[in-house]
Design an enzyme around this catalytic site. Structure first.
Site, mmCIF file in Angstrom:
data_model
loop_
_atom_site.group_PDB
_atom_site.id
_atom_site.type_symbol
_atom_site.label_atom_id
_atom_site.label_comp_id
_atom_site.label_asym_id
_atom_site.label_seq_id
_atom_site.Cartn_x
_atom_site.Cartn_y
_atom_site.Cartn_z
ATOM 1 N N LYS A 2 -0.505 6.222 -15.299
ATOM 2 C CA LYS A 2 0.244 5.459 -16.598
ATOM 3 C C LYS A 2 -0.665 3.507 -16.314
ATOM 4 O O LYS A 2 -0.475 3.416 -14.508
ATOM 5 C CB LYS A 2 1.248 4.430 -16.336
ATOM 6 N N PRO A 3 -2.096 3.659 -16.795
ATOM 7 C CA PRO A 3 -3.391 2.605 -15.863
ATOM 8 C C PRO A 3 -2.589 1.024 -16.041
ATOM 9 O O PRO A 3 -2.088 1.026 -16.909
ATOM 10 C CB PRO A 3 -3.869 2.944 -16.511
ATOM 11 N N ALA A 4 -2.162 0.185 -15.428
ATOM 12 C CA ALA A 4 -2.270 -1.349 -15.716
ATOM 13 C C ALA A 4 -2.690 -1.892 -16.790
ATOM 14 O O ALA A 4 -3.749 -1.324 -17.478
ATOM 15 C CB ALA A 4 -2.985 -2.379 -14.290
ATOM 16 N N GLU B 195 2.505 -13.086 -0.459
ATOM 17 C CA GLU B 195 0.649 -11.982 -0.964
ATOM 18 C C GLU B 195 0.305 -13.758 -1.433
ATOM 19 O O GLU B 195 0.315 -13.908 -2.824
ATOM 20 C CB GLU B 195 0.250 -11.238 -1.396
ATOM 21 N N CYS C 181 -4.493 -5.781 -1.566
ATOM 22 C CA CYS C 181 -2.755 -5.898 -0.781
ATOM 23 C C CYS C 181 -3.815 -5.931 0.634
ATOM 24 O O CYS C 181 -3.075 -6.272 1.510
ATOM 25 C CB CYS C 181 -2.209 -4.785 -1.149
ATOM 26 N N LEU D 276 2.352 -0.129 -1.737
ATOM 27 C CA LEU D 276 3.182 -1.714 -1.564
ATOM 28 C C LEU D 276 2.318 -2.961 -0.921
ATOM 29 O O LEU D 276 1.133 -2.652 -1.035
ATOM 30 C CB LEU D 276 4.471 -1.574 -1.665
ATOM 31 N N GLY E 153 1.624 -1.179 -6.187
ATOM 32 C CA GLY E 153 1.659 -2.338 -6.827
ATOM 33 C C GLY E 153 2.555 -3.563 -6.041
ATOM 34 O O GLY E 153 2.337 -2.864 -4.707
ATOM 35 N N SER E 154 2.947 -3.665 -6.364
ATOM 36 C CA SER E 154 4.124 -4.546 -5.637
ATOM 37 C C SER E 154 5.594 -4.146 -4.923
ATOM 38 O O SER E 154 5.371 -2.840 -5.510
ATOM 39 C CB SER E 154 4.617 -6.147 -6.944
ATOM 40 N N ASN F 120 -6.441 -4.215 -9.621
ATOM 41 C CA ASN F 120 -7.001 -4.692 -8.920
ATOM 42 C C ASN F 120 -8.004 -3.412 -8.380
ATOM 43 O O ASN F 120 -9.493 -4.491 -8.342
ATOM 44 C CB ASN F 120 -6.831 -5.114 -7.187
ATOM 45 N N SER G 82 -9.984 0.720 4.447
ATOM 46 C CA SER G 82 -10.378 1.673 3.027
ATOM 47 C C SER G 82 -11.220 2.758 3.086
ATOM 48 O O SER G 82 -13.024 2.008 3.487
ATOM 49 C CB SER G 82 -10.337 0.927 2.196
#
Length: 474
Positions: A171-173, A378, A281, A248, A225-226, A148, A438
């Site tokens: 390690k990118p998505a 979510e 998130c 998370l 991430g999740s 995201n 943020s």
């Protein structure tokens, strides 16, 4: 695309196995990207170990100057990174440029923090010994980033790790690896030595990451991430007692009291809900509005959401781009259908548009019941779910009634009451009369099952450091 291979030890590495990256607005292939295997992870770990041996010895000022240069270079190329973010992630141009600016700022902030890993010397009260405390680089770090925020979630981890003296493997998505790969030549130009930052896109994420987490040289794992994936990573990290930094999931409540300034509340809710199309998130997920002002709030939020233009984010006039993939779009549609079936009313949106692309329109739901799926999970999409309240104690209890505790938002004109409410919310962050929390200078993170540790602020660098205490007498 210029860079679609693995980045190991300062060089581009091709692989036999590759995967496609899809433009979510057109459903066409943007690029074929190299997919890392276990041997590539080993090569990256070897390179990182060698690079860190020198990097950790450099003075804080030397590390600071490299990070400062990275901020200067990225700031000069914001349009390039914003365009790439739009292509692979889908977010509209203004939103993508906002992310690029935010991402670059982490280099500047941690350039300043790199020289402030302060220790202390004190006199032990009972023994008379001196207590000397210092912070040292923790070791090699594995960074796992989500789709995201393809730029910001990477720089938010890379910058503090380098400031602390650590080497990293990222390690990118798989949905959005191109932005992180494009950042590597810039880091090299800024003075980051070969091997210090390595990027491993892969379709074998689970096996690849687990392999690295069980290498004895790895000492930190940082993941965004999740919560479900975070739990799995924590189990893997336990085998080597790795230092975890976990950002998370969330289920952010918005509390709008009857004394709130309506303009501020609408503006803040729009920002909290629609930043990154709700695929964050931190996105507003449950919007609790005092019953006395709910009709006006709902009407004004509906008007604001309805005014947003949906389309391909490469068009400068577009406000809202597509969701990242078909599965995300379909999940959002299912949330809306479930809420409506349980009694919610669609004020605007709510229908998947025909044609190409993973689009879902800005949607407002009123009269959303407590048993609606979108209240429990979510949404991760552009759906504002409005509920009402009349009692302050009741809304605080409802807001806290979740396993998540990342961020909440409070809107009230009574500053004393608002602060009292903020302190009783079980969340790591609260936006008070603001829809955005943020900030690279602030400690980002949550309570409960929303994570461990903090990113940003001074705390962000300490996640990549270990505290050493020396006892001495003189």
């Amino acid at each position: 695309m210029d860079h679609t291979d693995l980045y190991i030890n300062g060089a581009w590495v091709q692989t036999d196995t590759r995967f496609d990256v899809i433009n979510p607005a057109t459903e066409t292939v943007l690029a074929s990207v190299a997919s890392a295997e276990l041997e590539h992870a080993d090569a990256a770990l070897d390179a990182a170990e060698a690079a860190m041996a020198d990097w950790a010895k450099r003075t804080p000022r030397e590390r600071s100057e490299v990070l400062r240069r990275a901020w200067e270079l990225m700031t000069a190329r914001l349009d390039h990174f914003a365009h790439l973010i739009t292509l692979e992630n889908g977010k509209a141009g203004a939103d993508a440029r906002g992310e690029a600016t935010y991402a670059a700022e982490f280099f500047r902030w941690f350039a300043e923090e790199a020289v402030r890993a302060d220790g202390m010397i004190t006199h032990a009260p009972s023994s008379g010994a001196r207590i000397m405390v210092q912070h040292k680089p923790a070791g090699l770090a594995v960074l796992i980033t989500p789709w995201n925020y393809p730029a910001a979630m990477g720089t938010r981890k890379i910058a503090p790790a380098l400031a602390a003296g650590c080497a990293v493997i990222i390690k990118p998505a798989s949905e959005t690896p191109l932005t992180m790969l494009a950042l590597m030549p810039l880091l090299a130009e800024a003075g980051v030595p070969p091997g210090l930052v390595n990027v491993l896109p892969s379709k074998r994420t689970g096996a690849l990451v687990d392999h690295m987490l069980h290498d004895p040289r790895v000492r930190v794992v940082s993941f965004t991430g999740s919560t479900g994936v975070g739990r799995t990573l924590l189990k893997g990290a336990a085998d080597q007692v790795l230092k975890p930094a976990m950002e998370l999931g969330g289920n952010a409540p918005v509390l709008v009291f009857d004394d709130a300034d309506m303009d501020t509340a609408i503006e803040g809710t729009m920002l909290a809900k629609m930043r990154n199309l709700g695929e964050a998130c931190t996105a507003a997920n449950r919007i609790y509005v005092h019953a006395d002002i709910a009709p006006e709030f709902t009407a004004r939020l509906t008007a604001a959401m309805s005014a947003l233009k949906l389309g391909d984010g490469t068009d400068p006039s577009v406000d809202v781009g597509p969701l990242v993939n078909a599965a995300t779009r379909d999940k959002v549609a299912a949330f809306v259908a479930d809420a409506v079936a349980k009694g919610a009313k669609v004020e605007c949106g709510g229908v998947v548009p025909e044609g190409t692309g993973y689009f879902y329109p800005p949607t407002v739901l009123s009269n959303v019941p407590e048993n609606a799926d979108c209240v429990q999970d979510e949404i991760f999409g552009p759906v504002a779910a409005i509920q009402t309240f009349s009692d302050q104690e009741d809304v605080i209890a409802r807001a806290n009634n979740t396993e998540y505790g990342l961020v909440a938002y409070v809107f009230s004109g009574d500053f004393k009451r608002a602060l009292q409410v903020c302190e009783r919310l079980d969340y790591g962050m609260v936006g008070l009369n603001r829809g955005l929390v943020s900030d690279p200078a602030a400690p980002f993170g949550g309570t409960k099952q929303s994570g461990l540790g903090r990113e940003g602020g001074h705390e962000g660098m300490l996640e990549f450091m270990e505290t050493q205490y020396i006892s001495a007498s003189w």
